[in-house]
Design a protein around this motif. Structure first.
Motif, PDB file in Angstrom:
ATOM      1  N   LEU A 143       0.828  -1.206   0.000  1.00  0.00           N
ATOM      2  CA  LEU A 143       0.000   0.000   0.000  1.00  0.00           C
ATOM      3  C   LEU A 143       0.864   1.259   0.000  1.00  0.00           C
ATOM      4  CD1 LEU A 143      -2.848  -1.038   2.462  1.00  0.00           C
ATOM      5  CD2 LEU A 143      -2.995  -0.842  -0.031  1.00  0.00           C
ATOM      6  N   ARG A 144       1.976   1.226   0.731  1.00  0.00           N
ATOM      7  CA  ARG A 144       2.894   2.372   0.739  1.00  0.00           C
ATOM      8  C   ARG A 144       3.453   2.584  -0.674  1.00  0.00           C
ATOM      9  NH1 ARG A 144       5.650   1.304   4.969  1.00  0.00           N
ATOM     10  NH2 ARG A 144       4.821   2.936   6.290  1.00  0.00           N
ATOM     11  N   GLU A 145       3.752   1.509  -1.371  1.00  0.00           N
ATOM     12  CA  GLU A 145       4.271   1.632  -2.735  1.00  0.00           C
ATOM     13  C   GLU A 145       3.192   2.148  -3.696  1.00  0.00           C
ATOM     14  OE1 GLU A 145       6.423  -1.955  -3.751  1.00  0.00           O
ATOM     15  OE2 GLU A 145       7.537  -1.818  -1.859  1.00  0.00           O
ATOM     16  N   VAL A 146       1.942   1.780  -3.445  1.00  0.00           N
ATOM     17  CA  VAL A 146       0.840   2.327  -4.243  1.00  0.00           C
ATOM     18  C   VAL A 146       0.776   3.846  -4.051  1.00  0.00           C
ATOM     19  CG1 VAL A 146      -1.675   2.410  -4.527  1.00  0.00           C
ATOM     20  CG2 VAL A 146      -0.528   0.191  -4.291  1.00  0.00           C
ATOM     21  N   VAL A 147       0.919   4.292  -2.808  1.00  0.00           N
ATOM     22  CA  VAL A 147       0.916   5.733  -2.518  1.00  0.00           C
ATOM     23  C   VAL A 147       2.075   6.409  -3.259  1.00  0.00           C
ATOM     24  CG1 VAL A 147       1.269   7.483  -0.722  1.00  0.00           C
ATOM     25  CG2 VAL A 147      -0.250   5.544  -0.288  1.00  0.00           C
ATOM     26  N   THR A 148       3.237   5.799  -3.219  1.00  0.00           N
ATOM     27  CA  THR A 148       4.412   6.376  -3.884  1.00  0.00           C
ATOM     28  C   THR A 148       4.161   6.529  -5.381  1.00  0.00           C
ATOM     29  OG1 THR A 148       5.905   5.455  -2.226  1.00  0.00           O
ATOM     30  CG2 THR A 148       6.875   6.025  -4.370  1.00  0.00           C
ATOM     31  N   HIS A 149       3.618   5.492  -6.012  1.00  0.00           N
ATOM     32  CA  HIS A 149       3.345   5.565  -7.450  1.00  0.00           C
ATOM     33  C   HIS A 149       2.232   6.568  -7.761  1.00  0.00           C
ATOM     34  CE1 HIS A 149       6.106   2.683  -9.139  1.00  0.00           C
ATOM     35  NE2 HIS A 149       5.833   1.854  -8.147  1.00  0.00           N
ATOM     36  N   ALA A 150       1.216   6.626  -6.918  1.00  0.00           N
ATOM     37  CA  ALA A 150       0.120   7.578  -7.151  1.00  0.00           C
ATOM     38  C   ALA A 150       0.604   9.014  -6.995  1.00  0.00           C
ATOM     39  CB  ALA A 150      -1.040   7.299  -6.199  1.00  0.00           C
ATOM     40  N   SER A 151       1.696   9.199  -6.250  1.00  0.00           N
ATOM     41  CA  SER A 151       2.245  10.533  -6.040  1.00  0.00           C
ATOM     42  C   SER A 151       3.202  10.949  -7.150  1.00  0.00           C
ATOM     43  CB  SER A 151       2.993  10.583  -4.699  1.00  0.00           C
ATOM     44  OG  SER A 151       2.118  10.264  -3.648  1.00  0.00           O
ATOM     45  N   GLU A 152       3.475  10.048  -8.076  1.00  0.00           N
ATOM     46  CA  GLU A 152       4.453  10.330  -9.130  1.00  0.00           C
ATOM     47  C   GLU A 152       4.051  11.529  -9.989  1.00  0.00           C
ATOM     48  OE1 GLU A 152       6.558   7.956 -12.815  1.00  0.00           O
ATOM     49  OE2 GLU A 152       5.597   6.822 -11.210  1.00  0.00           O
ATOM     50  N   TYR A 153       2.768  11.641 -10.293  1.00  0.00           N
ATOM     51  CA  TYR A 153       2.267  12.761 -11.095  1.00  0.00           C
ATOM     52  C   TYR A 153       1.204  13.495 -10.302  1.00  0.00           C
ATOM     53  CZ  TYR A 153       4.396  10.191 -14.957  1.00  0.00           C
ATOM     54  OH  TYR A 153       5.277   9.527 -15.769  1.00  0.00           O
ATOM     55  N   ARG A 154       1.368  14.804 -10.170  1.00  0.00           N
ATOM     56  CA  ARG A 154       0.374  15.601  -9.465  1.00  0.00           C
ATOM     57  C   ARG A 154      -0.994  15.396 -10.123  1.00  0.00           C
ATOM     58  NH1 ARG A 154       2.491  20.084 -10.311  1.00  0.00           N
ATOM     59  NH2 ARG A 154       0.972  21.060 -11.679  1.00  0.00           N
ATOM     60  N   GLY A 155      -1.971  15.076  -9.334  1.00  0.00           N
ATOM     61  CA  GLY A 155      -3.325  14.870  -9.841  1.00  0.00           C
ATOM     62  C   GLY A 155      -3.663  13.419 -10.136  1.00  0.00           C
ATOM     63  N   LEU A 156      -2.653  12.539 -10.168  1.00  0.00           N
ATOM     64  CA  LEU A 156      -2.937  11.133 -10.485  1.00  0.00           C
ATOM     65  C   LEU A 156      -3.809  10.495  -9.419  1.00  0.00           C
ATOM     66  CD1 LEU A 156      -2.591   8.659 -12.261  1.00  0.00           C
ATOM     67  CD2 LEU A 156      -0.428   8.192 -11.080  1.00  0.00           C
ATOM     68  N   SER A 157      -3.540  10.765  -8.152  1.00  0.00           N
ATOM     69  CA  SER A 157      -4.355  10.163  -7.093  1.00  0.00           C
ATOM     70  C   SER A 157      -5.813  10.611  -7.216  1.00  0.00           C
ATOM     71  CB  SER A 157      -3.803  10.497  -5.707  1.00  0.00           C
ATOM     72  OG  SER A 157      -3.649  11.889  -5.550  1.00  0.00           O
TER      73      SER A 157
END
Length: 194
Positions: free
Chosen positions: A98-112
């Motif tokens: 889940l922490r890695e999902v957060v990291t990837h979702a944070s890669e591009y502003r607005g992706l989350s």
């Protein structure tokens, strides 16, 4: 209706179409990194050296383009989930993923935000990313539940929404580098068995 990317896979592309497709993806990655997922699609097309019509032939909407850009990260997350299935502590493995999902979702502003608002419709462009992620997360969650570490009423859909919300909170509060870990710890307290 198939998305542009699915259509591209259904039949081989001409060499010039393949080049345009790759240039659009490269430009979208750059634009999303600089301006977030809300970057102008016209600017993406212009930066790739093609017209907006070419962009829409390959990617019928913003979600299709975001999905194509996010696919590489999804592959990494899927591989990581498989590796974590053998971890000795199932709950720790789930939280690590889940922490890695957060990291990837944070890669591009607005992706989350895009991932949170994505349609649950299995035929949507984002489903190509979200469906395999949900399955991978479900495997990790089921293992943690079977070990008695996570409550049975916790769903992977809720956990993924929480992780995207955490990524969004981190995006909105860049001055607090510990926010993600604090929110994940709070989430862990809420999902674990007493």
């Amino acid at each position: 209706m198939t998305s542009g990317t699915e259509y591209e896979r259904a039949r081989p592309m001409r060499a010039d179409a393949r080049r345009n497709y790759e240039r659009l993806l490269t430009q979208a990655r750059t634009a999303f990194a600089e301006h977030g997922t809300g970057a102008s699609l016209e600017d993406v097309a212009r930066g790739a050296g093609v017209g907006i019509g070419t962009l829409y032939r390959h990617f019928p909407n913003r979600y299709a383009l975001v999905s194509a850009v996010f696919e590489e990260a999804v592959g990494d997350l899927l591989a990581r989930s498989r590796a974590l299935l053998d971890a000795p502590q199932p709950c720790t493995a789930l939280v690590t993923w889940l922490r890695e999902v957060v990291t990837h979702a944070s890669e591009y502003r607005g992706l989350s935000r895009v991932l949170m608002s994505g349609s649950p419709d299995a035929s949507s462009a984002l489903a190509r990313c979200s469906t395999p992620l949900r399955r991978a997360g479900q495997d990790l969650l089921s293992r943690a539940q079977e070990a008695g570490a996570v409550r049975r009423d916790v769903s992977i859909t809720d956990l993924l929404q929480l992780t995207n919300a955490i990524a969004l909170a981190a995006e909105e509060t860049p001055s607090d580098p510990d926010l993600v870990d604090r929110l994940l710890r709070l989430t862990l307290r809420g999902i674990t068995t007493p």
